[in-house]
Design an enzyme around this catalytic site. Structure first.
Site, PDB file in Angstrom:
ATOM      1  N   GLU A 155       0.795  -1.240   0.000  1.00  0.00           N
ATOM      2  CA  GLU A 155       0.000   0.000   0.000  1.00  0.00           C
ATOM      3  C   GLU A 155       0.824   1.287   0.000  1.00  0.00           C
ATOM      4  O   GLU A 155       0.568   2.200   0.785  1.00  0.00           O
ATOM      5  CB  GLU A 155      -0.975  -0.010   1.186  1.00  0.00           C
ATOM      6  CG  GLU A 155      -1.897  -1.218   1.184  1.00  0.00           C
ATOM      7  CD  GLU A 155      -2.881  -1.240   2.331  1.00  0.00           C
ATOM      8  OE1 GLU A 155      -2.730  -0.457   3.284  1.00  0.00           O
ATOM      9  OE2 GLU A 155      -3.811  -2.075   2.287  1.00  0.00           O
ATOM     10  N   GLU A 262      -6.262 -10.601  -1.605  1.00  0.00           N
ATOM     11  CA  GLU A 262      -7.080 -10.425  -0.391  1.00  0.00           C
ATOM     12  C   GLU A 262      -8.559 -10.373  -0.763  1.00  0.00           C
ATOM     13  O   GLU A 262      -9.309  -9.521  -0.290  1.00  0.00           O
ATOM     14  CB  GLU A 262      -6.667  -9.141   0.340  1.00  0.00           C
ATOM     15  CG  GLU A 262      -5.178  -9.081   0.666  1.00  0.00           C
ATOM     16  CD  GLU A 262      -4.764  -7.892   1.525  1.00  0.00           C
ATOM     17  OE1 GLU A 262      -5.637  -7.235   2.119  1.00  0.00           O
ATOM     18  OE2 GLU A 262      -3.547  -7.634   1.602  1.00  0.00           O
TER      19      GLU A 262
HETATM   20  C1  GLA Z   1      -4.956  -4.537   4.226  1.00  0.00           C
HETATM   21  C2  GLA Z   1      -3.746  -5.361   4.592  1.00  0.00           C
HETATM   22  C3  GLA Z   1      -4.125  -6.656   5.240  1.00  0.00           C
HETATM   23  C4  GLA Z   1      -5.190  -6.472   6.289  1.00  0.00           C
HETATM   24  C5  GLA Z   1      -6.366  -5.765   5.683  1.00  0.00           C
HETATM   25  C6  GLA Z   1      -7.458  -5.612   6.692  1.00  0.00           C
HETATM   26  O1  GLA Z   1      -5.567  -4.994   3.096  1.00  0.00           O
HETATM   27  O2  GLA Z   1      -2.926  -5.644   3.489  1.00  0.00           O
HETATM   28  O3  GLA Z   1      -3.000  -7.205   5.840  1.00  0.00           O
HETATM   29  O4  GLA Z   1      -4.696  -5.728   7.364  1.00  0.00           O
HETATM   30  O5  GLA Z   1      -5.927  -4.505   5.238  1.00  0.00           O
HETATM   31  O6  GLA Z   1      -7.675  -6.788   7.405  1.00  0.00           O
END
Ligand code: GLA
Length: 362
Positions: A155, A262
């Site tokens: 990020e 994710e």
């Molecule tokens: C981001 C992070 C993850 C997690 C999510 C929320 O996407 O990359 O590791 O913390 O937020 O659970």
């Protein structure tokens, strides 16, 4: 029916129902396409019930640690390391033939302030780089040969359309080459390691162009970046399908593999509205199934470049979306709160089945 035939029939039905197209296993259904993963909680295996452990072993062949490999849990104070949960995660994956991914070495969240401080002042670039190297070297050495790929930086791109990189303490203390430095340190620590950049909303503008710029910048600085992770925290009815395809093609053109890292499809509104009518969960459940099927058709179409599809949690009871952005009972995954397959699971499995039928007809 004679006993022997009945026994054979029961056995046949059991085999059928345990194969990919008897409905049971995501990882088998997509075994020719990509890995199928889940985020795993800390304190393995005690954090899951026996039934949940069975679900994990049956459905998934790769994993990401939700929390225990972030800098804060690993090294809360300089030189004070807590490896128990990360070791347990790696051991659990090894024992169950699950490919373990690492997440994450550099992030603006869940990273303790000591990295950036020298007394009560900001530390120098040199000191922060030294600490970053110590952190990465320790973690990569400890898990050498046991981790399939690492999110080196998570990020880094700003959500602000007018800004390229997010203003983080890494950026402020090291400078805007901090990503180049982090990837170089990771590559030197383990030259075999698959190094990944991971972020959200990079399938769509304005972040997609910035992600391309970021990757090009790493590459022109001689950095080996193997894959880009599209987090894929999307919402039912608002999945950016066309953007996703454009992004996959753009990242492939840069020579990268793509990982869906994710995945979840939020069913509920992200803003709390007073006196809003209750959501129609049955309707949303059907809509979610359609969206997941559409996504998996795209993933299959791009299976030459997509190496894994990881869900962010094992089932609806284990999702961060129950607590973010406010407390609610959410339903973003393929299994319900009891770990039972939802319509979205059936929809995804039928995509695999259609794919298999069309490949064998060719
Ligand atoms: C981001 C992070 C993850 C997690 C999510 C929320 O996407 O990359 O590791 O913390 O937020 O659970």
């Amino acid at each position: 029916m004679p006993r022997a035939i009945r026994a054979l029939t029961v056995l046949y039905m059991a085999v059928l129902s345990s194969t990919a197209f008897g409905q049971q296993s995501l990882k088998d259904a997509f075994s020719k396409d990509f890995l199928i993963g889940t985020a795993l909680s800390s304190r393995l295996p005690a954090c899951y019930t026996p039934a949940e452990l069975e679900l994990i072993k049956a459905q998934f062949n790769c994993a990401t640690p939700e929390w225990c490999m972030k800098p804060k849990p690993l090294q809360p104070l300089e030189g004070v390391w807590h490896f128990e949960d990360a070791d347990a995660y790696v051991a659990f994956c090894e024992q169950n033939h699950i490919a373990a991914f690492g997440h994450t070495l550099v992030w603006h969240e869940d990273c303790p302030d000591w990295f950036f401080l020298d007394g009560d002042k900001f530390a120098s670039r040199e000191l922060v780089l030294k600490r970053l190297k110590a952190h990465i070297d320790m973690v990569l050495n400890r898990y050498r040969g046991k981790i399939r790929g690492w999110d080196v930086v998570n990020e880094a791109i700003s959500d602000n359309p007018k800004e390229y990189l997010r203003k983080t303490k890494w950026l402020e203390t090291i400078g805007d080459d901090y990503l180049v430095q982090a990837f170089k340190i990771a590559h030197e620590a383990d030259p075999e390691m698959v190094l990944q950049y991971n972020d959200y909303n990079i399938e769509s503008e304005p972040k997609r162009s910035k992600a391309i710029k970021l990757i090009r910048n790493l590459q022109s600085n001689g950095v080996r970046v193997a894959a880009i992770g599209i987090q894929a925290h999307w919402q039912v009815g608002r999945v950016p399908f066309a953007d996703l395809e454009t992004a996959i093609n753009s990242f492939q053109n840069l020579g990268l593999k793509v990982m869906i890292t994710e995945l979840d499809l939020d069913m509920l509104p992200r803003k709390q509205v007073a006196n809003a009518p209750p959501p129609d969960i049955d309707l949303l459940t059907r809509h979610q199934a359609d969206d997941y099927a559409h996504l998996f058709r795209i993933f299959i179409e791009h299976r030459d470049v997509i190496t894994r599809v990881t869900f962010w949690g094992i089932d609806d009871a284990h999702s961060w979306l129950n607590g973010w952005p406010y407390k609610r009972e959410n339903h973003p995954l393929l299994f319900d709160r009891e770990g039972k397959p939802k319509p979205a699971f059936d929809a995804v499995m039928s995509v695999a089945k259609q794919q298999s039928a069309s490949t064998s007809a060719e």
